[in-house]
Scaffold this active site. Structure first.
Site, PDB file in Angstrom:
ATOM      1  N   HIS A 133       0.881  -1.174   0.000  1.00  0.00           N
ATOM      2  CA  HIS A 133       0.000   0.000   0.000  1.00  0.00           C
ATOM      3  C   HIS A 133       0.914   1.218   0.000  1.00  0.00           C
ATOM      4  O   HIS A 133       1.500   1.566   1.025  1.00  0.00           O
ATOM      5  CB  HIS A 133      -0.891  -0.032   1.248  1.00  0.00           C
ATOM      6  CG  HIS A 133      -1.808   1.143   1.388  1.00  0.00           C
ATOM      7  ND1 HIS A 133      -3.153   1.070   1.086  1.00  0.00           N
ATOM      8  CD2 HIS A 133      -1.581   2.414   1.782  1.00  0.00           C
ATOM      9  CE1 HIS A 133      -3.711   2.257   1.310  1.00  0.00           C
ATOM     10  NE2 HIS A 133      -2.768   3.098   1.719  1.00  0.00           N
ATOM     11  N   CYS A 149      -2.431  15.008  -0.107  1.00  0.00           N
ATOM     12  CA  CYS A 149      -2.154  15.504   1.249  1.00  0.00           C
ATOM     13  C   CYS A 149      -2.301  17.016   1.291  1.00  0.00           C
ATOM     14  O   CYS A 149      -1.641  17.729   0.544  1.00  0.00           O
ATOM     15  CB  CYS A 149      -0.752  15.105   1.668  1.00  0.00           C
ATOM     16  SG  CYS A 149      -0.261  15.806   3.245  1.00  0.00           S
ATOM     17  N   ASN A 190      -2.518   8.372  -2.767  1.00  0.00           N
ATOM     18  CA  ASN A 190      -2.194   6.995  -3.107  1.00  0.00           C
ATOM     19  C   ASN A 190      -1.559   6.916  -4.481  1.00  0.00           C
ATOM     20  O   ASN A 190      -1.707   7.816  -5.312  1.00  0.00           O
ATOM     21  CB  ASN A 190      -3.482   6.162  -3.124  1.00  0.00           C
ATOM     22  CG  ASN A 190      -4.026   5.930  -1.731  1.00  0.00           C
ATOM     23  OD1 ASN A 190      -3.501   5.135  -0.975  1.00  0.00           O
ATOM     24  ND2 ASN A 190      -5.068   6.669  -1.385  1.00  0.00           N
TER      25      ASN A 190
HETATM   26 ZN    ZN Z   1      -3.163   4.991   2.439  1.00  0.00          ZN
END
Ligand code: ZN
Length: 312
Positions: A211, A244, A253
């Site tokens: 991830h 962000c 991501n």
């Molecule tokens: Zn994440």
């Protein structure tokens, strides 16, 4: 997608969860459902559709149960939900989620700030969720995702030994898969290759997804490093949703479109149709007007003569 063989790579789309919980606006339930339908139509076979957390903490996820129930209408798709604790797991299983993911932070500082529990206490929480699963939904897989595995904004450096030790604890507790999350986008390819290699030698086939976040532009490079270490499941989000707020221009991501492009261009099958995948940006944008989306492939378009799964 009907294919004679299993795709080489499983792309686990996390946009409806990780992406939507990172943006300020709340997407309407009907818009979420249309977006998920488009993701399914593109060939995605695993989608993290919601997070089961108290609505006062994350109003974006207040409709989690409805979204899960909608997604369950699609056959051949694993409907996944994030649960931070036993109470979340009860609600997710009640709604019919087919796979659960639990974040367990390798950084004690992050863990205390995020879930007000130490990493050891979170391992106990995972055990409790596994017992519940065994009792009422034995077919459901439970993944533990080691978050802040590559560094932490609060703690800074996270020792690799701490990450591996926690992953082993989670595997021994019975988690079906243990993945690693670069929650803060601090990882680099050498570190990614090293950590996943250590994970494979410590917990073998229980090694789960990578991830990765693209905060510093290394998302794809890290994904390739993870692939070379043996990882075959990758989390990513359409349009890199979830930028962000403290790093303008930085996407959140790894962008699903770019990740699929990279693997398919390398001759590795993902089962995802890139044209339909890019078309799935329309319902996302309709539901979140004005939200910036990222990704190089959608901007550049597909190369002339592009053929999905073209072998080298
Ligand atoms: Zn994440």
């Amino acid at each position: 997608m009907t294919s004679s063989r299993q795709p080489d790579i499983l792309i686990s789309e996390v946009g409806p969860r990780d992406g939507l919980q990172s943006v300020k606006a709340t997407m309407a339930t009907a818009d979420k459902c249309r977006w998920i339908d488009a993701l399914v139509a593109a060939g995605l076979r695993e989608i993290e559709v919601a997070s089961f957390v108290p609505a006062h903490l994350l109003p974006q996820m207040a409709d989690a149960a409805d979204v899960v129930r909608h997604a369950l209408q699609h056959r051949g798709v694993t409907v996944m939900a994030l649960v931070p604790n036993l109470r979340g797991a009860q609600a997710a299983l009640r709604a019919g989620a087919q796979k659960l993911t639990m974040p367990v932070s390798a950084s004690a500082a992050h863990s205390l700030a995020n879930v007000r529990k130490t990493p050891d206490a979170m391992v106990e929480e995972v055990r409790a969720v596994l017992r519940l699963r065994d009792d009422i939904a034995p077919g459901v897989r439970v993944e533990a995702g080691v978050s802040t595995a590559f560094g932490c904004t609060l703690q800074g450096h996270v020792p690799e030994d701490d990450v591996v030790r926690l992953a082993v604890q989670l595997a021994e507790a019975g988690a079906d898969e243990v993945g690693l999350s670069d929650t803060t986008g601090m990882g680099n390819p050498a570190q990614t290759r090293r950590l996943f290699s250590r994970l494979f030698s410590s917990i073998g086939a229980r090694t789960g997804a990578a991830h990765l976040h693209n905060t510093r532009g290394l998302g794809l490079a890290n994904a390739l490093a993870a692939y070379e270490a043996g990882v075959r499941t990758f989390d990513s989000s359409l349009g890199g949703l979830g930028g962000c707020p403290y790093a303008p221009g930085a996407s959140g991501n790894v962008v699903t479109e770019d990740l699929v492009f990279m693997f398919e261009a390398m001759g590795l099958s993902t089962g995802v149709d890139l044209n339909r995948l890019m078309a799935a940006r329309a319902p996302l944008q309709a539901g979140l007007p004005g939200e910036p989306l990222y990704g190089m492939t959608p901007e550049a378009g597909l190369p002339k003569g592009w053929r999905v799964g073209a072998a080298p």
